[in-house]
Design an enzyme around this catalytic site. Structure first.
Site, PDB file in Angstrom:
ATOM      1  N   HIS A 317       0.953  -1.372  -0.187  1.00  0.00           N
ATOM      2  CA  HIS A 317       0.083   0.032  -0.011  1.00  0.00           C
ATOM      3  C   HIS A 317       0.748   1.334  -0.103  1.00  0.00           C
ATOM      4  O   HIS A 317       0.313   2.297   0.231  1.00  0.00           O
ATOM      5  CB  HIS A 317      -0.812   0.183   1.043  1.00  0.00           C
ATOM      6  N   LYS A 497      -8.254  13.634   5.139  1.00  0.00           N
ATOM      7  CA  LYS A 497      -7.404  12.257   4.817  1.00  0.00           C
ATOM      8  C   LYS A 497      -6.539  12.374   6.141  1.00  0.00           C
ATOM      9  O   LYS A 497      -6.474  13.618   6.722  1.00  0.00           O
ATOM     10  CB  LYS A 497      -6.675  12.533   3.437  1.00  0.00           C
ATOM     11  N   ARG A 498      -5.752  11.505   6.386  1.00  0.00           N
ATOM     12  CA  ARG A 498      -4.643  11.514   7.428  1.00  0.00           C
ATOM     13  C   ARG A 498      -3.669  12.822   6.939  1.00  0.00           C
ATOM     14  O   ARG A 498      -3.675  13.338   5.700  1.00  0.00           O
ATOM     15  CB  ARG A 498      -3.769  10.491   7.543  1.00  0.00           C
ATOM     16  N   LYS A 503       0.863  14.222   1.408  1.00  0.00           N
ATOM     17  CA  LYS A 503      -0.488  14.541   0.985  1.00  0.00           C
ATOM     18  C   LYS A 503      -0.723  16.080   0.787  1.00  0.00           C
ATOM     19  O   LYS A 503      -1.526  16.532   0.289  1.00  0.00           O
ATOM     20  CB  LYS A 503      -1.630  14.089   1.952  1.00  0.00           C
ATOM     21  N   THR A 604      -8.610   6.569  -1.610  1.00  0.00           N
ATOM     22  CA  THR A 604     -10.021   6.138  -1.690  1.00  0.00           C
ATOM     23  C   THR A 604     -10.898   7.009  -1.356  1.00  0.00           C
ATOM     24  O   THR A 604     -11.960   7.131  -1.859  1.00  0.00           O
ATOM     25  CB  THR A 604     -10.062   4.622  -0.851  1.00  0.00           C
ATOM     26  N   LYS A 608     -14.884   8.241  -3.184  1.00  0.00           N
ATOM     27  CA  LYS A 608     -16.081   8.475  -2.422  1.00  0.00           C
ATOM     28  C   LYS A 608     -16.590   9.919  -2.828  1.00  0.00           C
ATOM     29  O   LYS A 608     -17.886  10.007  -2.978  1.00  0.00           O
ATOM     30  CB  LYS A 608     -15.670   8.388  -0.998  1.00  0.00           C
TER      31      LYS A 608
HETATM   32  C1  26Q Z   1       3.881   1.019  10.576  1.00  0.00           C
HETATM   33  C2  26Q Z   1       4.601   0.937  11.678  1.00  0.00           C
HETATM   34  C3  26Q Z   1       4.300   1.126  12.706  1.00  0.00           C
HETATM   35  C4  26Q Z   1       3.022   1.505  13.182  1.00  0.00           C
HETATM   36  C5  26Q Z   1       2.035   1.745  12.377  1.00  0.00           C
HETATM   37  C6  26Q Z   1       2.352   1.562  11.104  1.00  0.00           C
HETATM   38  C7  26Q Z   1       1.537   1.882   9.646  1.00  0.00           C
HETATM   39  C8  26Q Z   1       0.232   1.664   9.977  1.00  0.00           C
HETATM   40  C9  26Q Z   1      -0.918   2.162   9.184  1.00  0.00           C
HETATM   41  C10 26Q Z   1       1.972   2.146   8.631  1.00  0.00           C
HETATM   42  C11 26Q Z   1       0.917   2.381   7.732  1.00  0.00           C
HETATM   43  C12 26Q Z   1      -0.237   2.412   7.721  1.00  0.00           C
HETATM   44  C13 26Q Z   1      -1.344   2.788   6.903  1.00  0.00           C
HETATM   45  C14 26Q Z   1      -1.129   2.919   5.556  1.00  0.00           C
HETATM   46  C15 26Q Z   1      -2.138   3.394   4.497  1.00  0.00           C
HETATM   47  O1  26Q Z   1      -3.246   3.783   4.991  1.00  0.00           O
HETATM   48  N1  26Q Z   1      -1.850   3.569   3.513  1.00  0.00           N
HETATM   49  C16 26Q Z   1      -3.018   3.825   2.349  1.00  0.00           C
HETATM   50  O2  26Q Z   1      -3.425   2.609   1.850  1.00  0.00           O
HETATM   51  C17 26Q Z   1      -4.852   3.103   1.019  1.00  0.00           C
HETATM   52  C18 26Q Z   1      -5.676   1.751   0.736  1.00  0.00           C
HETATM   53  O3  26Q Z   1      -4.952   0.983  -0.204  1.00  0.00           O
HETATM   54  C19 26Q Z   1      -4.284   3.643  -0.223  1.00  0.00           C
HETATM   55  O4  26Q Z   1      -5.519   4.321  -0.912  1.00  0.00           O
HETATM   56  C20 26Q Z   1      -3.294   4.843   0.020  1.00  0.00           C
HETATM   57  O5  26Q Z   1      -2.824   5.688  -0.952  1.00  0.00           O
HETATM   58  C21 26Q Z   1      -2.104   4.488   1.255  1.00  0.00           C
HETATM   59  O6  26Q Z   1      -1.501   5.741   1.616  1.00  0.00           O
END
Ligand code: 26Q
Length: 760
Positions: A317, A497-498, A503, A604, A608
């Site tokens: 991702h 978004k986050r 971003k 995503t 929406k």
């Molecule tokens: C990593 C290490 C330690 C703690 C947390 C994490 C962590 C947690 C969540 C790393 C990444 C995430 C989330 C990533 C994420 O949401 N990526 C998004 O995924 C979406 C679905 O595929 C895409 O649409 C987005 O582009 C992408 O940024």
């Protein structure tokens, strides 16, 4: 239980369950009663599993509130609504009773939730496996224009996830722990019921939580599933993250093997019974864990590797190198010593296969690369949008692509239309149904039929009215929940978004400062503008928090300035979550998707907004590329550098923000304003200065080169919105009618056809 599919019977049952007249029931009582009714109903749709069953393992499932969604999917929503209204109650007030399960950070977690909905809707056997966090993503508060965090306790009331008697023993750092299974029914839209399996420890103790969201990280038994990780953290936290991951995958793997054996597998044929999708690297330890467990069942290492490779598939991702999980081997030695010999043997297999060190699992600094293990020992690696997959193949994971071209494939993300249209925008749903019939609810491609109405002024007027109604509804909600008053006759431009530098909320910030100057100089926009933000910053992500601070301070500067405030308003919605998104998205005119090209894997939210009739202002990044292709250049506002350009600049490392700052007076004016008198009167000097220095000294995500193009496109959008409202609405209609491709039903069907082959 009786058939609840008619209003009269629903009334009888509800008052029977509550043991009193509906008028006399509190919303809490009604909620509890309905939860029970949904549970009974969903049990009727549990089906036998034949052939392969999917297990979607993910550290996050951002499911959002479930009551309305489940009622819709079970075909009960209209009856319940009518029944409540007949007794002076409202669905909206009922929904407020339910706490939102925020068991995810953002896109990746929400995607997992959409996928579960689509699997059940398509009648595919597919369960989720995850963790039952006691606190979901932190609750965001604004104090003195700064974000602070408090724990999100969502458990304690009547819960969707039911405790079971099933437990599994998991060994962590040499000690045995008991993982308990909770099961949450996932109802498909006119489809089957699957389950989300969530693991937890009975011993978790929330009294460990101290100030804000800090807690004592020493006692694993008490804190293991206490919190969802807010996406980055300190070192002590990272160790805990490995504990969490292993609890999930070990209990999950044991459950999978047990289920498959019960269904007749002798484990040698596991691939005929199970498919496992690994959602990013967070569940990657399921690979060595399964190999280890198969070994305990008497299967030789080499055969176990073969079986596991056939069963498992991996989704990537992210393109950001820092987000790919790598663990010091020492951490694994501490937490999961039983896996280390397996991982070492896998590393040896890789070294026998190739001399290319860059694809090693354990590198020369004894760092374990989880994504590398995934690619070598699964049969499929997919990206989440066409551009993303190309970048993985051609640059980021090119060495792997050369080794295994046949493993790489694309699965462009999607969203469930049940939540993101039927649930959140009933008025639009009704209009669409009146025009093209109900078929689009199950076959999203049918939305295309709306194109027949692109020139129909009556329809376009109805569409514009619905958008306006949704803006009024958002305005009311904002006033009620956040005490903010907005003008529904202004254009609503939303970036939600986050908060992350890639971003580029900071690009939007610089635009708004620019707009402030323009208004001050008498260059008024064509219409009043409302810029709406929703975003949480990871608690330890300093610059992200500085960007929130700058936006909140600017919002105040503008609100306090009567000259500017009649034209421009900035609204930063506190605690953005799925529930807030459901209110915001239907009310949006212009959807901001402005990441630096090549950095957003898919996005995503962009889908929406499009589905709800917003036009996109975006870069050629992630799924924006496919959205642009679908709607055509005349129905989207694209700007900015291409991903090729950006990748080249990174390759040369020759980007210099300072040059842009020094040579472009508009850029200089906007950046200098950050630490000017007006901002300092509302914000904090240290934070604003840090952000300014970051933008001039680094600007890692190249905000400044896209600044002018962004202004031009955005002002063009605002002018079009005012000058040609009918054309604008026509573009909105085109966006809705072309959104079918972005249904997660399509995505899931592709996963099934190419990777899982469920039920076969
Ligand atoms: C990593 C290490 C330690 C703690 C947390 C994490 C962590 C947690 C969540 C790393 C990444 C995430 C989330 C990533 C994420 O949401 N990526 C998004 O995924 C979406 C679905 O595929 C895409 O649409 C987005 O582009 C992408 O940024």
């Amino acid at each position: 239980m009786m058939n609840v599919k008619n209003v009269k019977e629903m009334e009888t049952i509800l008052s029977e369950v509550c043991k009193k007249e509906i008028e006399q029931c509190s919303y809490e009582e009604l909620y509890t009663a309905l939860l029970g009714i949904v549970e009974e109903e969903s049990k009727k749709h549990v089906m036998d599993v034949k052939g392969r069953k999917l297990y979607y393992i993910s550290a996050e499932f951002l499911i959002g509130k479930l009551l309305s969604n489940n009622l819709i999917n079970l075909g009960l929503y209209e009856n319940v609504k009518a029944c409540l209204e007949a007794h002076g109650k409202s669905m909206a007030d009922l929904e407020e009773v339910e706490p939102e399960p925020s068991l995810g950070n953002g896109g990746l977690g929400r995607l997992a939730a959409c996928f579960l909905d689509s699997l059940a809707t398509l009648n595919l056997p597919g369960d989720g496996i995850g963790l039952r966090y006691h606190c979901g993503l932190f609750h965001q508060k604004f104090e003195n224009q700064c974000q602070s965090e408090t724990p999100d306790f969502w458990l304690g009331g009547d819960e969707w996830a039911k405790k079971t008697e099933k437990t599994y023993t998991v060994s962590l750092a040499g000690e045995d722990y008991t993982a308990r299974l909770y099961k949450l029914a996932v109802t498909g839209y006119e489809g089957r019921t699957n389950y989300l399996n969530l693991f937890d420890l009975d011993t978790v103790d929330s009294s460990l939580i101290k100030e804000g969201i800090s807690f004592d990280k020493t006692e694993i038994a008490k804190n293991l599933t206490l919190f969802l990780y807010p996406d980055d953290s300190d070192d002590a936290g990272r160790l805990l993250r490995i504990y969490q991951q292993y609890l999930m995958v070990s209990a999950g793997a044991q459950m999978i093997l047990e289920e498959c054996k019960e269904r007749g597998s002798d484990l040698h044929d596991l691939a005929d019974y199970a498919a496992i999708q690994i959602n990013d690297t967070h569940p990657s330890m399921v690979i060595p864990e399964l190999i280890r467990l198969l070994g305990e069942e008497g299967i030789e290492f080499e055969e176990a590797v073969e079986i596991v490779t056939k069963v498992c598939a991996y989704t990537n991702h992210t393109i950001l190198a820092e987000a790919l999980e790598k663990w010091p081997k020492q951490y694994l030695d501490t937490v999961v010593p039983q896996l280390v010999p397996v991982i070492e043997k896998l590393d040896e297999l890789v070294r026998e296969k190739t001399e290319d060190d860059s694809t090693a699992i354990i590198d020369e600094s004894e760092i374990v690369h989880m994504a590398h293990m995934d690619i070598h020992f699964t049969h499929s690696t997919n990206g989440v949008a066409a551009l993303h997959t190309e970048i993985l193949k051609n640059s980021e994971l090119n060495h792997f692509y050369k080794l295994y071209p046949e493993k790489f494939n694309n699965k462009t993300n999607g969203i469930t239309f049940r939540r993101w249209l039927l649930k959140c925008n009933p008025e639009l749903t009704d209009l669409i149904e009146s025009l093209i019939g109900p078929g689009f609810k199950k076959d999203a491609a049918e939305l295309e039929k709306l194109m027949d109405f692109a020139e129909d002024e009556k329809v376009l007027k109805q569409l514009a009215e619905i958008k306006h109604d949704n803006k009024v509804a958002l305005a009311k909600w904002l006033e009620h929940t956040q005490n903010i008053v907005v003008n529904p006759d202004s254009i609503f431009m939303i970036q939600s978004k986050r908060l992350h530098e890639y971003k580029r909320q900071q690009l939007n910030l610089l635009y708004l400062i620019h707009q402030y100057f323009e208004i001050k100089e008498g260059h008024l926009p064509n219409t009043p503008v409302t810029a709406i933000f929703g975003a949480k910053a990871a608690p330890a992500y300093t610059i992200a928090k500085d960007i929130i601070h700058a936006l909140l301070a600017l919002s105040k500067v503008i609100a306090d300035d009567p000259e500017v405030s009649q034209w421009l308003q900035i609204v930063f919605i506190e605690n953005y979550n799925v529930t807030a998104a459901e209110k915001m998205i239907p009310a949006c005119d212009l959807s901001e998707q402005i990441s630096l090209a090549s950095k957003e894997a898919s996005g995503t939210g962009n889908m929406k907004f499009m589905l709800n009739g917003a036009l996109t202002l975006g870069t050629m990044d992630g799924a924006n590329v496919e959205i642009a292709e679908a709607v055509g250049q005349e129905n989207i506002y694209i700007f900015g550098q291409s991903s090729d350009q950006v990748i080249r600049t990174y390759g040369h490392s020759d980007y210099c923000a300072k040059e842009w700052y020094e040579t472009d007076p508009n850029i200089k004016r906007a950046i200098d304003f950050l630490t000017g008198e007006e901002m300092l009167s509302c914000g904090r000097q240290d934070k604003l200065e840090r952000l300014k220095n970051e933008l001039i000294g680094k600007d890692w995500f190249q905000t400044l080169p896209d600044f002018n193009a962004y202004i031009v496109r955005k002002d063009q959008a605002i002018a079009d919105y005012v000058q040609n409202p009918l054309d604008w609405t026509k573009s909105a209609l085109v966006n809705i009618s072309k959104a079918g491709f972005f249904s997660s039903d399509r995505t899931i069907a592709e996963y099934n056809d190419d990777i899982w082959h469920l039920g076969e």
